[in-house]
Motif scaffolding. Structure first.
Motif, mmCIF file in Angstrom:
data_model
loop_
_atom_site.group_PDB
_atom_site.id
_atom_site.type_symbol
_atom_site.label_atom_id
_atom_site.label_comp_id
_atom_site.label_asym_id
_atom_site.label_seq_id
_atom_site.Cartn_x
_atom_site.Cartn_y
_atom_site.Cartn_z
ATOM 1 N N GLU A 177 21.676 2.192 -9.963
ATOM 2 C CA GLU A 177 23.246 1.239 -9.692
ATOM 3 C C GLU A 177 23.226 -0.136 -10.319
ATOM 4 O O GLU A 177 24.283 -0.553 -10.376
ATOM 5 N N ALA A 178 22.154 -0.517 -10.467
ATOM 6 C CA ALA A 178 22.152 -1.898 -11.162
ATOM 7 C C ALA A 178 23.002 -2.132 -12.127
ATOM 8 O O ALA A 178 23.474 -3.277 -12.755
ATOM 9 N N VAL A 179 23.057 -1.197 -12.952
ATOM 10 C CA VAL A 179 23.928 -1.014 -14.397
ATOM 11 C C VAL A 179 25.144 -1.432 -14.264
ATOM 12 O O VAL A 179 25.955 -1.886 -15.085
ATOM 13 N N PHE A 180 25.735 -1.472 -12.946
ATOM 14 C CA PHE A 180 27.231 -1.767 -12.795
ATOM 15 C C PHE A 180 27.197 -3.463 -12.546
ATOM 16 O O PHE A 180 28.181 -3.824 -12.367
ATOM 17 N N GLY A 181 26.375 -3.861 -12.369
ATOM 18 C CA GLY A 181 26.507 -5.341 -12.207
ATOM 19 C C GLY A 181 26.707 -6.024 -13.222
ATOM 20 O O GLY A 181 26.539 -5.691 -14.394
ATOM 21 N N LYS A 182 27.574 -7.220 -13.214
ATOM 22 C CA LYS A 182 27.986 -7.987 -14.292
ATOM 23 C C LYS A 182 26.781 -8.517 -15.030
ATOM 24 O O LYS A 182 26.008 -9.177 -14.573
ATOM 25 N N PHE A 183 27.016 -8.552 -16.322
ATOM 26 C CA PHE A 183 26.064 -9.038 -17.355
ATOM 27 C C PHE A 183 24.778 -8.418 -17.504
ATOM 28 O O PHE A 183 23.888 -8.852 -18.007
ATOM 29 N N PHE A 184 24.572 -7.344 -16.506
ATOM 30 C CA PHE A 184 23.477 -6.423 -16.697
ATOM 31 C C PHE A 184 23.353 -5.792 -18.220
ATOM 32 O O PHE A 184 24.133 -5.330 -18.721
ATOM 33 N N ARG A 185 22.198 -5.960 -18.603
ATOM 34 C CA ARG A 185 21.792 -5.396 -19.939
ATOM 35 C C ARG A 185 20.595 -4.736 -19.967
ATOM 36 O O ARG A 185 19.640 -5.014 -19.586
ATOM 37 N N GLY A 186 20.456 -3.339 -20.255
ATOM 38 C CA GLY A 186 19.323 -2.622 -20.370
ATOM 39 C C GLY A 186 18.416 -3.202 -21.480
ATOM 40 O O GLY A 186 18.857 -3.706 -22.339
ATOM 41 N N THR A 187 17.426 -2.555 -21.445
ATOM 42 C CA THR A 187 16.334 -2.677 -22.861
ATOM 43 C C THR A 187 16.633 -1.727 -23.908
ATOM 44 O O THR A 187 16.823 -0.387 -23.637
ATOM 45 N N THR A 188 17.009 -2.420 -25.012
ATOM 46 C CA THR A 188 17.309 -1.582 -26.035
ATOM 47 C C THR A 188 16.806 -2.486 -27.413
ATOM 48 O O THR A 188 17.090 -3.711 -27.259
ATOM 49 N N LYS A 189 16.473 -1.645 -28.441
ATOM 50 C CA LYS A 189 16.369 -2.240 -29.734
ATOM 51 C C LYS A 189 17.477 -3.038 -30.252
ATOM 52 O O LYS A 189 17.548 -3.949 -31.224
ATOM 53 N N THR A 190 18.815 -2.398 -29.948
ATOM 54 C CA THR A 190 20.082 -2.862 -30.430
ATOM 55 C C THR A 190 20.581 -4.017 -29.637
ATOM 56 O O THR A 190 20.579 -3.945 -28.419
ATOM 57 N N LEU A 191 20.857 -5.046 -30.331
ATOM 58 C CA LEU A 191 21.328 -6.415 -29.803
ATOM 59 C C LEU A 191 22.795 -6.131 -29.844
ATOM 60 O O LEU A 191 23.473 -5.637 -30.528
ATOM 61 N N GLY A 192 23.516 -7.018 -28.835
ATOM 62 C CA GLY A 192 25.110 -6.985 -28.694
ATOM 63 C C GLY A 192 25.602 -6.507 -27.469
ATOM 64 O O GLY A 192 24.715 -6.160 -26.356
ATOM 65 N N GLY A 193 26.747 -6.456 -27.289
ATOM 66 C CA GLY A 193 27.397 -6.389 -25.816
ATOM 67 C C GLY A 193 27.246 -7.460 -24.768
ATOM 68 O O GLY A 193 26.439 -8.151 -25.032
ATOM 69 N N SER A 194 28.265 -7.377 -23.863
ATOM 70 C CA SER A 194 28.361 -8.391 -23.265
ATOM 71 C C SER A 194 27.919 -8.036 -21.959
ATOM 72 O O SER A 194 27.659 -9.089 -20.832
ATOM 73 N N GLY A 195 27.317 -6.782 -21.479
ATOM 74 C CA GLY A 195 26.677 -6.509 -20.283
ATOM 75 C C GLY A 195 27.864 -6.457 -19.127
ATOM 76 O O GLY A 195 27.483 -6.434 -18.284
ATOM 77 N N LEU A 196 29.170 -6.345 -19.977
ATOM 78 C CA LEU A 196 30.189 -6.080 -18.705
ATOM 79 C C LEU A 196 30.903 -4.652 -18.784
ATOM 80 O O LEU A 196 31.531 -4.292 -17.714
ATOM 81 N N GLY A 197 30.545 -4.001 -19.718
ATOM 82 C CA GLY A 197 31.045 -2.667 -19.827
ATOM 83 C C GLY A 197 31.301 -1.804 -18.766
ATOM 84 O O GLY A 197 32.297 -1.280 -18.315
ATOM 85 N N LEU A 198 30.135 -1.524 -18.028
ATOM 86 C CA LEU A 198 30.015 -0.368 -16.993
ATOM 87 C C LEU A 198 30.634 -1.080 -15.563
ATOM 88 O O LEU A 198 31.063 -0.342 -14.913
ATOM 89 N N SER A 199 30.314 -2.671 -15.624
ATOM 90 C CA SER A 199 31.106 -3.179 -14.522
ATOM 91 C C SER A 199 32.341 -2.911 -14.688
ATOM 92 O O SER A 199 33.249 -2.913 -13.583
ATOM 93 N N ILE A 200 33.024 -3.182 -15.718
ATOM 94 C CA ILE A 200 34.475 -3.032 -15.936
ATOM 95 C C ILE A 200 34.865 -1.765 -15.677
ATOM 96 O O ILE A 200 35.941 -1.244 -14.890
ATOM 97 N N ALA A 201 34.090 -0.591 -16.223
ATOM 98 C CA ALA A 201 34.317 0.677 -16.057
ATOM 99 C C ALA A 201 34.470 1.120 -14.506
ATOM 100 O O ALA A 201 35.403 1.740 -14.229
ATOM 101 N N LYS A 202 33.575 0.481 -13.703
ATOM 102 C CA LYS A 202 33.411 1.051 -12.222
ATOM 103 C C LYS A 202 34.618 0.189 -11.604
ATOM 104 O O LYS A 202 35.400 1.123 -10.670
ATOM 105 N N GLY A 203 35.278 -0.974 -11.952
ATOM 106 C CA GLY A 203 36.199 -1.539 -11.408
ATOM 107 C C GLY A 203 37.461 -1.043 -11.765
ATOM 108 O O GLY A 203 38.585 -0.784 -10.599
ATOM 109 N N LEU A 204 37.673 -0.254 -12.936
ATOM 110 C CA LEU A 204 38.793 0.319 -13.368
ATOM 111 C C LEU A 204 38.853 1.693 -12.428
ATOM 112 O O LEU A 204 40.142 2.241 -12.054
ATOM 113 N N VAL A 205 37.716 2.382 -12.354
ATOM 114 C CA VAL A 205 37.965 3.620 -11.435
ATOM 115 C C VAL A 205 38.414 3.397 -10.104
ATOM 116 O O VAL A 205 39.066 3.970 -9.344
ATOM 117 N N GLU A 206 37.890 2.009 -9.386
ATOM 118 C CA GLU A 206 38.151 1.673 -8.350
ATOM 119 C C GLU A 206 39.467 1.284 -7.976
ATOM 120 O O GLU A 206 40.217 1.439 -7.093
#
Length: 168
Positions: free
Chosen positions: A112-141
């Motif tokens: 569930e940590a993936v929903f935290g603000k600015f959470f970014r997983g480990t990946t070879k690709t840089l980019g993203g704000s770390g907010l996408g899943l947090s925003i998604a969860k907020g929209l569903v709620e």
């Protein structure tokens, strides 16, 4: 980044104005997949959405954003050739949408940590704000629903959305 921060601020303050209408969720999923077809060209997508689902009262652009954020996350964090399955069914008074994949999965200590603000997983690709899943969860709620994340026993991750179905 600024747009994501503003959207997150509106969600947290309860100031997001949803433009709800009666919608077939299959249409929203199809539109999202069409929009992301180039990103998904090296992945497999399997749809298992029940045919007899009722229309639900949602803001279609907000729920499309939820699917976009989840699918973008899948593309970034899974290797080419991975599959994404999108399942939809009715359970009691909720529409359940499950997105599962066969990628590397979510953080094992706390998926569930993936929903935290600015959470970014480990990946070879840089980019993203770390907010996408947090925003998604907020929209569903904001729609009165819930969203959860977990690892699959056979590997990969799974996101479960529960959206209320209004009585006719």
């Amino acid at each position: 980044l600024v747009d994501h921060l503003l959207e997150m601020s509106r969600l947290e303050a309860g100031e997001l104005k949803l433009k709800k209408q009666s919608v077939d969720v299959r249409t929203v999923v199809s539109k999202t997949l069409q929009k992301l077809h180039v990103d998904l060209q090296h992945h497999q997508v399997r749809l298992q959405i029940a045919q007899n689902l009722p229309e639900i009262l949602i803001d279609p652009s907000a729920i499309e954003q939820v699917f976009t954020n989840l699918i973008d996350n899948f593309v970034v964090h899974t290797p080419e050739g991975s599959w994404l399955e999108i399942e939809g069914y009715l359970e009691a008074h909720h529409l359940i949408i499950v997105l599962r994949d066969n990628g590397p999965g979510l953080p094992s200590e706390d998926p569930e940590a993936v929903f935290g603000k600015f959470f970014r997983g480990t990946t070879k690709t840089l980019g993203g704000s770390g907010l996408g899943l947090s925003i998604a969860k907020g929209l569903v709620e904001a729609h009165g629903g819930t969203m959860s994340a977990r690892n699959r026993k056979g590997g990969g991750g799974e996101f479960v959305l529960r959206l209320p179905v209004s009585a006719p």
